[in-house]
Every structure is written in structure tokens, then in C-alpha cells.
Motif scaffolding. Sequence first.
Motif, PDB file in Angstrom:
ATOM      1  N   ASP A   1       9.711  -1.257 -38.623  1.00  0.00           N
ATOM      2  CA  ASP A   1      10.975  -0.555 -38.537  1.00  0.00           C
ATOM      3  C   ASP A   1      11.730  -0.793 -39.847  1.00  0.00           C
ATOM      4  OD1 ASP A   1      13.046   0.864 -36.778  1.00  0.00           O
ATOM      5  OD2 ASP A   1      14.150  -0.914 -37.420  1.00  0.00           O
ATOM      6  N   GLU A   2      12.482   0.214 -40.306  1.00  0.00           N
ATOM      7  CA  GLU A   2      13.222   0.084 -41.555  1.00  0.00           C
ATOM      8  C   GLU A   2      14.214  -1.067 -41.501  1.00  0.00           C
ATOM      9  OE1 GLU A   2      12.941   1.414 -44.384  1.00  0.00           O
ATOM     10  OE2 GLU A   2      11.599   3.116 -44.096  1.00  0.00           O
TER      11      GLU A   2
ATOM     12  N   GLN B   1       0.312  -2.415 -39.376  1.00  0.00           N
ATOM     13  CA  GLN B   1       0.698  -1.654 -38.187  1.00  0.00           C
ATOM     14  C   GLN B   1      -0.526  -1.299 -37.349  1.00  0.00           C
ATOM     15  OE1 GLN B   1       0.551  -0.349 -41.164  1.00  0.00           O
ATOM     16  NE2 GLN B   1      -0.463   1.635 -41.036  1.00  0.00           N
TER      17      GLN B   1
ATOM     18  N   ARG C   1       7.724  -0.167 -29.862  1.00  0.00           N
ATOM     19  CA  ARG C   1       6.353  -0.383 -30.325  1.00  0.00           C
ATOM     20  C   ARG C   1       5.811  -1.706 -29.773  1.00  0.00           C
ATOM     21  NH1 ARG C   1       4.396   2.843 -34.364  1.00  0.00           N
ATOM     22  NH2 ARG C   1       2.846   1.238 -34.849  1.00  0.00           N
TER      23      ARG C   1
ATOM     24  N   ALA D   1      15.373   0.122 -29.659  1.00  0.00           N
ATOM     25  CA  ALA D   1      15.058   0.384 -31.059  1.00  0.00           C
ATOM     26  C   ALA D   1      13.573   0.703 -31.194  1.00  0.00           C
ATOM     27  CB  ALA D   1      15.436  -0.825 -31.918  1.00  0.00           C
ATOM     28  N   GLU D   2      13.215   1.275 -32.327  1.00  0.00           N
ATOM     29  CA  GLU D   2      11.836   1.710 -32.530  1.00  0.00           C
ATOM     30  C   GLU D   2      10.870   0.536 -32.521  1.00  0.00           C
ATOM     31  OE1 GLU D   2       8.800   4.481 -33.004  1.00  0.00           O
ATOM     32  OE2 GLU D   2      10.926   4.778 -32.546  1.00  0.00           O
ATOM     33  N   ASP D   3      11.239  -0.573 -33.183  1.00  0.00           N
ATOM     34  CA  ASP D   3      10.322  -1.719 -33.200  1.00  0.00           C
ATOM     35  C   ASP D   3      10.173  -2.344 -31.818  1.00  0.00           C
ATOM     36  OD1 ASP D   3      12.995  -2.492 -33.343  1.00  0.00           O
ATOM     37  OD2 ASP D   3      12.501  -4.423 -34.222  1.00  0.00           O
TER      38      ASP D   3
END
Length: 498
Positions: A313-314, A142, A175, A170-172
Motif C-alpha cells: 500500500d502507498e 507481493q 490484502r 484499507a487496501e493493505d
Amino acid sequence: MRVGALIRGLLGIALVFGAVWLVAILYWRASGATPGTPQIVGTLLLLPLLLVAGVLLLRALMRRRSAGRERTATDPIAGSTMAQDAAEQVEADRIFYLLGSAALTRAGSGGEVLAGALLQPQRPSLHPSLRDQMGLPVFAAQVDDLDVESVRAAVDGLLPESGPRSQGFAEDQLRALALLEPVAEDLLYAALPFADVDPVAAPSADTAMHPHAMQHSRSSRALAPAPQAPVLHIRLLLPAHWPEPVRRACLGWIADKATAIGFASGTFRIGVEPVAGVADAWRVIDRLAQPDAHADAAPSDTHLLLAAHSLMDELAVSRLDATRSLLVSGHPEGLIPGEGAAGVWLSTQTPGDGREAPPLRLHRVVHGPAGHGRTAGRELASLLQRALAVASLPADDVAAVFSDADHRPSRAIEIAGAMTACLPELDPVEQGRHLGLVCGETGAVAVLALLAAAAAQATAEDAPVVLASVADDTLRFAAALSPMPSPEPPAAPAAETV
């Protein structure tokens, strides 16, 4: 030696007869059949003899083929014929001029920093929060200290109000865009056209026409056509699993950024390329380099490729784990999730003078199937030789090899074997720079980041470098990156003789 070969041959014949007899007897007992004399003779005698004869014939053919290859290698006439045939099969080169590049990964920002980080790679560590299906922490590459909230405020409003993605990015994805923002800004500023077109000069008094002739001359009253301004063709390489509304919102976000930087509405065009991995990114570059790919583009137009990717991301980690693609205990061939962004600014035409540094030449991308086992290194070495042959570059001039190889043992063995076979003058440890060891799995970003790091190395050493892509499971790609040839000094005038 002959006695040993004879004993091995007799043992092989005995094994063939024994295997055939055992299978035949078990079959007859299981089926309750009572074979007659023809069946016994044919099955227990003729069939083993035919098998032995087939094996001997096959070995003789293989020996004859090997002898033919050895004669070809030692015969100068046959060797020259093969070299001539190979030269005729070399593909024609298609050159892209690399005008600029940028990258932001775990290894740092910029091609120079990235090339230096690959010299002494620091492998990714365990992520503090991401877990696999067993609840164990996973290795992840990361990028720290990302400003995700500022990007969220800029792109959330570009999504449609209704639809499957109305809840936001989404979070990814956020990012990935946060990583892409500084890369896109650097390259957009570099590609911003500053030269203004000079207005058409009025005719001077010496060349002015008679008023009567000017009135009846259509050509004199028509304005000279203004030169067509170059257009920047921007292509976003975004993961194919991102939803369509998200990709369209990213287009609007980059278009707004280009306009804010100073691009007029007609000076750039933007599109998106859904990519599933490195193979798709290499195909995009190869397609842009083809002569018939620019029917709607002027020769002076340039191309800006931007890529962003994140697996921090999960959901992304669980997707890798569910498909047995994640590095976990007992699965050393799994991937390490990574993230990053990169971009390159390319031109199909030789740029004019006036640049601070001459551009680099990206030669034609060649590809081939991935080898398996012991043949993988030899297959990749053959591909590297093709790339050098296309670029007309001697292997002795290559300064380094940049690849997307990672921690997987199969990839490390493959790239090391290829360098040893194709570039024996290079040390696979010192001159081998492998992006995946530091950055993990970054999708299409790996291709553009490799170009950025290799460009910095080629510029620093003023020598060509080779790029090798081994991340895909079924395909391999290779290309050469070389500096512009130095202009030949003008010949000295011959001395006059009296």
C-alpha cells in the motif's frame, strides 16, 4: 620482536606526553593563566605518568584474564566444572506439539512449497506501481491474483457504522485478510472435532440394582458426568497499527467462518493479539507454553495461531520511507515490503494415537540481545547452542536452519557466522533457508511461516531443524523443532533353558 615492542612502547609514552602538554599549553594560553612550578610539574610530568601507569595496569589485567581463560580451557578439572555450571543453567524445556500448519506467501502455499522455495530463493523484483519519496519504484514481495473484493464484501459490514473507520478497510488490510482466508479455513477444518461423545450406557440386567435400593441410592440415579469437550483457542496476530474497530471486525469474521465450518458456539474461543513484529509473535508462543498460562483451559484444549500482514500500500511504503526503514538507493539495510499469512495448530499435551502422521515437537523458545558488529555471529551461535541444549538435541543431528534473515548484509553475515560456529557440519548456503530473502518484511507472519516450512523439512528428513530469528533490531530468538522419538521395540523374550 622485543625491540619492536620496546619501540612501540616508547612511541606510545611520547604520544601521551605530547598530547597532555599540547592540551595544557593551549588551555593556559586561552585562559591567560600563568602556571606556577607546582602546576607545571603536576600537569606536564605527573599527569602523563599516571596515564601511562593506568594503561599498563589495564593491559596487565587483560592479559591475566586471558591467561585464566586459557588455563580453564586446557585444564580438564576446570573445564568439567564449567560444563557442570553450564548444565545447571540450562532452562527447562517446554514442549508444544505441532498438530498442523499452513502458510500463503509470495513463495507459494503450504509448508512443503515454502521450504522448497527457500532452497533456491528468488529475490523480489520492483513493484509496478509503488514508489518511494523520490518517485522511484521500490522492491516488493507481493502475492499475485488476490481476490480482495470477496473479502471486502464479507468484512465491511462488520465495522461500526460510525467512527474513524466507517469508510471501510484499507487496501493493505484487505490484502492481508484475503491471504488469511484460505490459511484459516485449512486449519479450522483440520482442527474441527469429529468424535462424538458416546451416551452413558444403561446398566445391564446382570448389574441392575434392586428397585428398593435404586430408589434410595442417590449415586445410581445420578447421571455419569459427560467428558468435557476440547476447546480450540484461536488467537489472531494482527499488526498493532491497525485500528481497534478493524481488529474487532476481524474477530467477528473469523468467528463467523468457524461457525460456518462446523464449530459449535462452546467449542472455540477467539481473541486478538496486537503485534508490532516478530518479537511480539515469539513472545505469544513462549507465553502460551508456560504452565500457568492455561488456568482457564482444559489439558485437552488446543491453540490455533493465525497471523496476517501486508505492506502493499502507498501509505505503508511511505511510512517505511519516512522512518528510513525502506530499501532505497544508498541504504542497503532498509526493508523490502512483503505480505503473507500463516497459522499453526499447537497442543501442550501429547496427542493420542490415530493420527495419520505423528506431530512434531516445538521446544522452548530462547531469546537474547542482538550482537553488534563482529560479535553478532558469536552471540547468535551461543543462542542456537542454548536452544539445542534446552531440547537435548546434539548438533550433529540438525538437518537445516530456518531463519527470517533477508537481503540485509548484516543479517546474512550474522546467520552465516552463527551456523559456522555452532553447526560446522552444515553448509550455510545449502542448509540455510532464509524466509526474508523471498518474502520480504512480513511482520509476525514470518514466525508462523518459518514454523510451517521447518515442519515440512523436519517431517521430510525425519530430523530436527533449528529456527533462528534475526529480524528484530534488538532481540534474537531461537528454537528447535524435532520429530517425535521412535518407540523402542519390545524386548525379545529370553529363551528357556531345559
